[in-house]
Design an enzyme around this catalytic site. Structure first.
Site, PDB file in Angstrom:
ATOM      1  N   GLU A  85       0.828  -1.219   0.000  1.00 47.42           N
ATOM      2  CA  GLU A  85       0.000   0.000   0.000  1.00 47.42           C
ATOM      3  C   GLU A  85       0.855   1.258   0.000  1.00 47.42           C
ATOM      4  O   GLU A  85       1.753   1.414   0.840  1.00 47.42           O
ATOM      5  CB  GLU A  85      -0.919  -0.014   1.233  1.00 47.42           C
ATOM      6  CG  GLU A  85      -1.892   1.160   1.228  1.00 47.42           C
ATOM      7  CD  GLU A  85      -2.915   1.088   2.358  1.00 47.42           C
ATOM      8  OE1 GLU A  85      -3.317  -0.026   2.738  1.00 47.42           O
ATOM      9  OE2 GLU A  85      -3.299   2.161   2.855  1.00 47.42           O
ATOM     10  N   LYS A 265      -7.321  -0.556  11.364  1.00 43.82           N
ATOM     11  CA  LYS A 265      -6.744  -1.033  10.097  1.00 43.82           C
ATOM     12  C   LYS A 265      -5.486  -0.221   9.778  1.00 43.82           C
ATOM     13  O   LYS A 265      -4.474  -0.749   9.335  1.00 43.82           O
ATOM     14  CB  LYS A 265      -7.781  -0.903   8.974  1.00 43.82           C
ATOM     15  CG  LYS A 265      -7.354  -1.498   7.659  1.00 43.82           C
ATOM     16  CD  LYS A 265      -6.597  -0.527   6.771  1.00 43.82           C
ATOM     17  CE  LYS A 265      -6.226  -1.170   5.453  1.00 43.82           C
ATOM     18  NZ  LYS A 265      -5.302  -0.345   4.660  1.00 43.82           N
ATOM     19  N   ASP A 281       4.059 -14.190  11.543  1.00 49.77           N
ATOM     20  CA  ASP A 281       2.729 -14.540  11.040  1.00 49.77           C
ATOM     21  C   ASP A 281       1.777 -13.356  11.259  1.00 49.77           C
ATOM     22  O   ASP A 281       1.250 -13.161  12.353  1.00 49.77           O
ATOM     23  CB  ASP A 281       2.255 -15.792  11.806  1.00 49.77           C
ATOM     24  CG  ASP A 281       0.904 -16.285  11.349  1.00 49.77           C
ATOM     25  OD1 ASP A 281       0.185 -15.536  10.672  1.00 49.77           O
ATOM     26  OD2 ASP A 281       0.559 -17.429  11.689  1.00 49.77           O
ATOM     27  N   HIS A 378      -1.993  10.812  -0.114  1.00 49.84           N
ATOM     28  CA  HIS A 378      -2.186   9.596  -0.910  1.00 49.84           C
ATOM     29  C   HIS A 378      -2.048   9.854  -2.402  1.00 49.84           C
ATOM     30  O   HIS A 378      -1.699   8.970  -3.166  1.00 49.84           O
ATOM     31  CB  HIS A 378      -3.595   9.027  -0.657  1.00 49.84           C
ATOM     32  CG  HIS A 378      -3.639   8.171   0.563  1.00 49.84           C
ATOM     33  ND1 HIS A 378      -4.708   7.396   0.884  1.00 49.84           N
ATOM     34  CD2 HIS A 378      -2.721   7.968   1.539  1.00 49.84           C
ATOM     35  CE1 HIS A 378      -4.471   6.750   2.013  1.00 49.84           C
ATOM     36  NE2 HIS A 378      -3.280   7.090   2.427  1.00 49.84           N
TER      37      HIS A 378
HETATM   38  C1  MEV Z   1      -5.653   3.483   5.035  1.00 48.74           C
HETATM   39  O1  MEV Z   1      -5.006   2.280   4.691  1.00 48.74           O
HETATM   40  C2  MEV Z   1      -5.649   3.664   6.535  1.00 48.74           C
HETATM   41  C3  MEV Z   1      -6.458   4.856   7.048  1.00 48.74           C
HETATM   42  O2  MEV Z   1      -7.788   4.792   6.541  1.00 48.74           O
HETATM   43  C4  MEV Z   1      -6.453   4.748   8.547  1.00 48.74           C
HETATM   44  C5  MEV Z   1      -7.379   5.714   9.264  1.00 48.74           C
HETATM   45  O3  MEV Z   1      -8.388   6.152   8.681  1.00 48.74           O
HETATM   46  O4  MEV Z   1      -7.110   5.974  10.443  1.00 48.74           O
HETATM   47  C6  MEV Z   1      -5.864   6.151   6.590  1.00 48.74           C
END
Ligand code: MEV
Length: 425
Positions: A85, A265, A281, A378
Site C-alpha cells: 500500500e 486497520k 505470522d 495519498h
Molecule cells: C488506510 O489504509 C488507513 C487509514 O484509513 C487509517 C485511518 O483512517 O485511520 C488512513
C-alpha cells in the site's frame, strides 16, 4: 481438459503450470510469461520458496522498504516494512522524524504469556473430572518433557495447566488451559506439540478430546508503546486546538465501531508490514489484535490519547506474538536481513518495534485526517500507480506529475492527460 484435477500436487511445476494455463488462462503465453517473470533466477532461492508452501508455481512479490530515523527507548532503528500500500512507509518515516525530535518513542513489554487449549467433552460431574485432573497433572507435564527440554534451557516452557469448566457456554465442554513462555520464538509448533502430547496423556474412557491447538488470542503477551511532548510542540499552528481534535479522533474510534475498524486497520498497516518483513505470522497478529480491541465487549481503538499537565500523550497497548528465532525468521533471506537491520532483536525488543510501527502509522493517519485530510498525501503515490498501470515512460511521468501537483487525481483524468500528451507527440 478439465477444470477439476486429481493428483495436482504430484505433477511437476511445469505440468502444474501447463494444466493451469490450459484451463484458466485467457492468454496462455502471456500468463506463463507473467509467472516466469517472478521466478527467481537463483535456483537455490527458488527451491527455498518452492518448499515454503505446496503447489508453488511462482512468487508473489511485495515491495520491501525502510522507514528510517525511529528512536525507541533511546536507540535508533531503521525499520524494514513489506507492504503493497502506497503512503504507509512515507508516513512512518515522517512520523519517525517528527518524534525523534521530541524524545522518540518509549516502549515496554508488559507480559509474554502464550496460551493453548485442549478442548474436550465429558459427561460426568466436574468434581470427578477435577479429581482425575489433579491426579494426572504431573503426568501431563512429564509427557512434554522431551519437547520442552530445549525451550526450558532458553528460559521458556509450560507455566501451568488448568482445568476449566466451560459448560455454561456448551453442554459437556471442558478445557485444559495451558500457559507457556516461548522465549525468542513465536512458539506455535512448540505449543501445538506440547498440547498434543498432553491430550494423548489426558486420556480415559470418559474423555472425548475434540482438538488441541494454540490460541492466537494472547492478551497476556502485551506490549505498550507511547510518545509524549509538550502541547505547544504538537503543531506549529494552534497546537492545543489540533491536539484536542486529535484526541477527539481517538475518542470517536472508541465509541464508533465503524470508525474503530478503519482506525485499527491503519494501525495494522504499520504492524503487519514489520511482522511480514521479519518473517512472522501477520494473520495471527491481526486476529489477536482485533480480538483484543473487542475485549470490553465492544470493538474499540487500540490506541489512546490525552492531554495532561500541559503535555500531549499518545499510546498503544497491543498483544503481539512474534519471534526472532524459528519459523521463517532465519529461513527467509529477507526476513533474516530484516532482523539484522533491526540489530538482531530479542522477541521482546521486536514486540516493542512492531508496536511503535503501529503507533506511528496511527499518528500519521490521525494527524492527516484532522488537518489536511488523507487524500493529499495519498495522491502522489496514487498518481504513480495509475501512471505505471498506463505504462507511462519516465518523461511522461515527469510531465503528468507536474501537471497534477496539488490537483485531485483520478484514473480517467490521468488516462485522458496521457492520451493527449501521446497524441500531441
Ligand atoms: C488506510 O489504509 C488507513 C487509514 O484509513 C487509517 C485511518 O483512517 O485511520 C488512513
Amino acid at each position: 481438459m478439465s477444470k477439476i484435477v486429481t493428483g495436482f500436487s504430484k505433477l511437476s511445476k511445469e505440468e502444474k503450470i501447463n494444466w493451469l494455463a490450459n484451463n484458466y488462462f485467457s492468454d496462455i503465453e502471456d500468463g506463463i510469461t507473467t509467472l516466469n517473470q517472478y521466478i527467481s533466477s537463483d535456483k537455490k532461492l527458488q527451491q527455498l520458496h518452492d518448499e515454503f508452501i505446496e503447489n508453488t508455481i511462482s512468487n508473489f512479490y511485495v515491495p520491501y522498504a525502510i522507514a528510517p530515523n525511529f528512536i525507541i527507548n533511546g536507540k535508533p532503528y531503521a525499520i524494514p516494512m513489506a507492504i503493497e500500500e502506497s503512503s504507509v512507509v512515507a508516513a512512518a518515516s515522517l512520523v519517525a522524524k517528527f518524534w525523534s525530535e521530541r524524545g522518540g518513542f518509549h516502549a515496554k513489554v508488559i507480559s509474554t504469556i502464550k496460551v493453548g487449549q485442549v478442548h474436550f467433552m465429558y459427561e460426568d460431574s466436574f468434581e470427578k473430572l477435577q479429581l482425575y485432573f489433579n491426579k494426572i497433572k504431573s503426568q501431563l507435564l512429564n509427557a512434554t518433557e522431551l519437547i520442552t527440554k530445549n525451550m526450558r534451557k532458553r528460559g521458556g516452557g509450560i507455566i501451568d495447566i488448568e482445568l476449566l469448566d466451560k459448560t455454561t457456554g456448551m453442554d459437556n465442554y471442558y478445557q485444559l488451559y495451558v500457559t507457556f513462555e516461548t522465549a525468542d520464538s513465536m512458539g506455535a509448533n512448540f505449543i501445538n506439540s506440547c498440547l498434543e502430547a498432553i491430550a494423548r496423556t489426558f486420556n480415559n474412557n470418559e474423555i472425548n478430546i475434540v482438538m488441541s491447538i494454540l490460541s492466537n488470542y494472547v492478551p497476556e503477551c502485551l506490549v505498550r508503546a507511547e510518545v509524549t511532548c509538550k502541547i505547544e510542540e504538537f503543531f506549529d499552528d494552534k497546537p492545543k486546538y489540533y491536539a484536542e481534535k486529535f484526541i477527539q479522533a481517538v475518542q470517536i474510534a472508541n465509541v464508533s465501531p465503524y470508525r474503530a475498524v478503519t482506525h485499527n486497520k491503519g494501525i495494522m498497516n504499520g504492524i503487519d508490514a514489520v511482522v511480514l518483513a521479519t518473517g512472522n505470522d501477520f494473520r495471527a497478529v491481526a486476529a489477536g489484535a482485533h480480538a483484543y480491541a473487542s475485549r470490553s465487549g465492544k470493538y474499540k481503538s487500540l490506541t489512546n490519547a490525552k492531554m495532561e499537565n500541559g503535555n500531549f500523550y499518545f499510546w498503544i497497548e497491543i498483544p503481539l506474538s512474534v519471534g526472532t528465532v524459528g519459523g521463517l525468521t532465519k529461513l527467509h533471506p529477507l526476513a533474516k536481513l530484516s532482523l539484522e537491520i533491526l540489530q538482531n532483536p530479542s522477541a521482546e525488543e521486536l514486540m516493542q518495534i512492531v508496536a511503535v510501527a503501529g503507533l506511528a502509522q496511527n499518528f500519521a493517519a490521525l494527524k492527516a485526517l484532522t488537518t489536511t485530510g488523507i487524500q493529499q498525501g495519498h495522491m502522489k503515490m496514487h498518481l504513480m500507480n495509475i501512471l505505471n498501470q498506463l505504462e507511462a515512460n519516465l518523461h511522461e511521468k515527469e510531465i503528468i506529475t507536474n501537471r497534477f501537483k496539488g490537483k485531485p487525481v483520478s484514473h480517467n483524468a490521468i488516462a485522458y492527460a496521457l492520451h493527449k500528451l501521446r497524441t500531441k507527440a
